[in-house]
Design an enzyme around this catalytic site. Sequence first.
Site, PDB file in Angstrom:
ATOM      1  CG  ASP A 197      -1.908  -1.143   1.224  1.00  0.00           C
ATOM      2  OD1 ASP A 197      -2.072  -1.777   0.163  1.00  0.00           O
ATOM      3  OD2 ASP A 197      -2.487  -1.428   2.290  1.00  0.00           O
TER       4      ASP A 197
ATOM      5  CG  MET B 182      -5.650  -4.532  -3.715  1.00  0.00           C
ATOM      6  SD  MET B 182      -4.681  -5.895  -3.033  1.00  0.00           S
ATOM      7  CE  MET B 182      -5.968  -7.112  -2.792  1.00  0.00           C
TER       8      MET B 182
HETATM    9  O1  F6P Z   1      -2.720  -4.032   2.991  1.00  0.00           O
HETATM   10  C1  F6P Z   1      -2.542  -4.778   1.829  1.00  0.00           C
HETATM   11  C2  F6P Z   1      -3.846  -5.079   1.182  1.00  0.00           C
HETATM   12  O2  F6P Z   1      -3.610  -5.866   0.032  1.00  0.00           O
HETATM   13  C3  F6P Z   1      -4.711  -3.875   0.846  1.00  0.00           C
HETATM   14  O3  F6P Z   1      -4.310  -3.243  -0.337  1.00  0.00           O
HETATM   15  C4  F6P Z   1      -6.085  -4.480   0.777  1.00  0.00           C
HETATM   16  O4  F6P Z   1      -7.068  -3.537   1.087  1.00  0.00           O
HETATM   17  C5  F6P Z   1      -6.014  -5.546   1.843  1.00  0.00           C
HETATM   18  O5  F6P Z   1      -4.654  -5.842   2.057  1.00  0.00           O
HETATM   19  C6  F6P Z   1      -6.724  -6.814   1.503  1.00  0.00           C
HETATM   20  O6  F6P Z   1      -6.681  -7.631   2.638  1.00  0.00           O
HETATM   21  P1  F6P Z   1      -7.063  -9.165   2.648  1.00  0.00           P
HETATM   22  O7  F6P Z   1      -5.869  -9.924   2.163  1.00  0.00           O
HETATM   23  O8  F6P Z   1      -7.336  -9.445   4.079  1.00  0.00           O
HETATM   24  O9  F6P Z   1      -8.236  -9.350   1.754  1.00  0.00           O
END
Ligand code: F6P
Length: 324
Positions: free
Chosen positions: A127, A169
């Site tokens: 991020d 993302m």
């Molecule tokens: O923080 C990294 C990230 O990929 C974000 O970009 C996204 O919002 C989140 O994690 C997704 O999380 P998960 O893997 O729990 O779906």
Amino acid sequence: MRKIAVLCSGGDCQAMNACIKAIADTCHSNKIELLGINRGYQGLIDNDLRPLRKLDVANIETVAGAIIKTSRSPEFMTEKGFNKALENLKNNGIEGLIVIGGNGSFRGARDLVNAGVHVIGIPGTIDNDLFYTERSLGFDTAVQQAVNAVTDIKQTMYANDRAVVFKCMGRHCGDIALHTAVAVEADSLAVNEVEYSIPQIIEDIKNSMSHGVTSPVVVMSEGSKLDMEEVVYEIQSQLQITTRGIELGYVQRGGEPTYYDRMLGVRWGVLAVQLLMQDMTNLALGIKNDKIFSTPLIEVEHVLQEFRVDMVNDLRTLHALPKL
Ligand code: F6P
């Protein structure tokens, strides 16, 4: 320092493994025992540890994900879970801990520092939302993955004269979307950091179409307040162009890490071990102007984002749009 442990926490990112390998190699060179804690803070609570010797980490540097895995642990946020984790650190004779992760992981790391544990934090999140450092591990690869996907999809959109809206993302941070949009010369960009509306996106696209563009591209971030399906619907109905919406998703967390992310992982891995060897603690590692540095972990959460409006304006200049 005789024994160090490393854990990954939160969402994984590319080059976590490259970083783990550098930590293991540096420990090996300095005759320090390294333990990998499986599944982040949860593994610490469960006492799920494994040795990471030089041979255990051979050839892992090109693989995304994390060989010691990662997790988000609600239990670590409870007093009972936290105390269990502390007890296991003590019982295993761990004198220093390296935490690779993002904002949530750094919060956990700070709690451990406050409890007297020697901790070094390495920013690992696609991020790029740890604002004390110009880059976090995985961001460069995530953008490359997004750029590759958009580039591939653009080819079929072009053949069919279709408009396309991509969602990147990044949680609340628009950096992946911004860098991707600039690299692919997107016709419009919607991120949380810059006020944007559907009528403005329509205007941007209209403008591109008036310059001969037949398959306009919109890039939006996950944090944008706009709804992708609504954006798609409005473009299609107002501009009479077939429009698709594509959420790029987890492809942004996969793929072979770029040289840049690997290099960052290696440099931070070496520095983290060196700092622990000097009995240093409470430090977060970062990079600025190509120089790596360490700064108090306790303070980094207060650093505010400096969003690159200049890059947004580069994009607008490309399309003869007025600057923001
Ligand atoms: O923080 C990294 C990230 O990929 C974000 O970009 C996204 O919002 C989140 O994690 C997704 O999380 P998960 O893997 O729990 O779906």
